[in-house]
Design a protein around this motif. Structure first.
Motif, PDB file in Angstrom:
ATOM      1  N   LEU A  86       0.848  -1.197   0.000  1.00  0.00           N
ATOM      2  CA  LEU A  86       0.000   0.000   0.000  1.00  0.00           C
ATOM      3  C   LEU A  86       0.881   1.243   0.000  1.00  0.00           C
ATOM      4  N   GLU A 103      -3.205   4.123  -3.044  1.00  0.00           N
ATOM      5  CA  GLU A 103      -3.043   2.978  -3.935  1.00  0.00           C
ATOM      6  C   GLU A 103      -2.843   1.694  -3.151  1.00  0.00           C
ATOM      7  N   SER A 104      -3.318   0.618  -3.743  1.00  0.00           N
ATOM      8  CA  SER A 104      -3.024  -0.704  -3.203  1.00  0.00           C
ATOM      9  C   SER A 104      -2.639  -1.605  -4.361  1.00  0.00           C
ATOM     10  N   ARG A 105      -1.735  -2.528  -4.101  1.00  0.00           N
ATOM     11  CA  ARG A 105      -1.288  -3.462  -5.119  1.00  0.00           C
ATOM     12  C   ARG A 105      -2.467  -4.327  -5.516  1.00  0.00           C
ATOM     13  N   LYS A 106      -2.730  -4.407  -6.799  1.00  0.00           N
ATOM     14  CA  LYS A 106      -3.868  -5.178  -7.297  1.00  0.00           C
ATOM     15  C   LYS A 106      -3.561  -6.665  -7.257  1.00  0.00           C
ATOM     16  N   GLY A 107      -4.514  -7.443  -6.798  1.00  0.00           N
ATOM     17  CA  GLY A 107      -4.389  -8.896  -6.804  1.00  0.00           C
ATOM     18  C   GLY A 107      -3.246  -9.392  -5.943  1.00  0.00           C
ATOM     19  N   ARG A 108      -2.857 -10.587  -6.177  1.00  0.00           N
ATOM     20  CA  ARG A 108      -1.784 -11.204  -5.413  1.00  0.00           C
ATOM     21  C   ARG A 108      -0.428 -10.851  -5.980  1.00  0.00           C
ATOM     22  N   GLY A 109      -0.348 -10.647  -7.292  1.00  0.00           N
ATOM     23  CA  GLY A 109       0.924 -10.296  -7.901  1.00  0.00           C
ATOM     24  C   GLY A 109       1.934 -11.422  -7.766  1.00  0.00           C
ATOM     25  N   CYS A 168      -6.118   3.448   1.961  1.00  0.00           N
ATOM     26  CA  CYS A 168      -5.566   2.565   0.924  1.00  0.00           C
ATOM     27  C   CYS A 168      -6.203   1.185   0.993  1.00  0.00           C
ATOM     28  N   LYS A 169      -6.344   0.666   2.191  1.00  0.00           N
ATOM     29  CA  LYS A 169      -6.881  -0.684   2.375  1.00  0.00           C
ATOM     30  C   LYS A 169      -8.354  -0.747   2.022  1.00  0.00           C
ATOM     31  N   GLY A 171     -10.079   1.484   0.205  1.00  0.00           N
ATOM     32  CA  GLY A 171     -10.327   1.961  -1.151  1.00  0.00           C
ATOM     33  C   GLY A 171     -10.503   3.459  -1.122  1.00  0.00           C
ATOM     34  N   SER A 172      -9.900   4.115  -2.071  1.00  0.00           N
ATOM     35  CA  SER A 172      -9.918   5.573  -2.061  1.00  0.00           C
ATOM     36  C   SER A 172     -11.298   6.133  -2.346  1.00  0.00           C
TER      37      SER A 172
END
Length: 199
Positions: A86, A103-109, A168-169, A171-172
């Motif tokens: 995040l 921002e948060s990293r999308k998905g598991r990546g 961030c967690k 959602g903006s």
């Protein structure tokens, strides 16, 4: 012969699952995890012990503010990104308007955060601002007014990081007020339905 191969495959799949679960609980960024807690805990400890360690108010105040500033920068720019994926910041548009970005990293990546690091991050992020709020009330009650500015600095800096990462967690686009109202509504509905089922 085929049976032995299938057993070997089963074992290797089983080991892979164990490796995946071990990776989830392992601390991937020990230095970031250490400094995430080091600056926060050090600032609180210096505040609590500064009257015993030094008779100089200025030296204690400067040390605490430096630790709080290092903590704010480290959590905002490094540990949030590494430990939980995040980040948040403020940018100024060409029109001169200030805009907050969460921002948060999308998905598991390819490199998901581990459960241990996530737990360390959120516990440190939540507990320390609560401690600073308690210290603010104790400062008011004990009439140590000269320390009030330092304690309020701790509340503001650590509270800003907490607010930014919660945004961030969550959602903006989601309002924290709407989220809280929705959660309380769901809890009320569950309580009502369970009471009707009991009668």
């Amino acid at each position: 012969m085929m049976r032995v191969d299938s057993n070997d495959d089963d074992v290797s799949l089983f080991d892979a699952e164990e490796d995946a679960s071990a990776r989830k609980s392992r601390i991937k960024h020990p230095v970031a995890s250490f400094f995430h807690l080091f600056f926060r805990v050090s600032a609180v400890l210096v505040y609590l012990l500064c009257e015993w360690l030094s008779s100089s108010f200025i030296a204690g105040m400067v040390a605490i503010i430096l630790l709080l500033s290092c903590d704010f920068w480290t959590v905002k720019n490094i540990t949030g990104r590494l430990m939980v994926g995040l980040r948040w910041w403020n940018q100024v548009d060409d029109d001169g308007k200030s805009q907050w970005v969460f921002e948060s990293r999308k998905g598991r990546g390819r490199n998901p955060p581990s459960n241990s690091e996530s737990r360390i991050f959120w516990l440190g992020l939540i507990i320390c601002p609560i401690i600073w709020v308690i210290l603010a009330f104790s400062t008011l009650i004990s009439f140590k007014i000269k320390w009030l500015a330092v304690v309020l600095m701790g509340v503001v800096l650590q509270g800003a990081n907490l607010y930014g990462y919660v945004r961030c967690k969550v959602g903006s686009r989601t309002s924290l007020k709407n989220m809280a109202t929705s959660y309380l509504g769901q809890q009320f509905l569950k309580q009502t339905l369970s009471n009707q089922g009991d009668s």
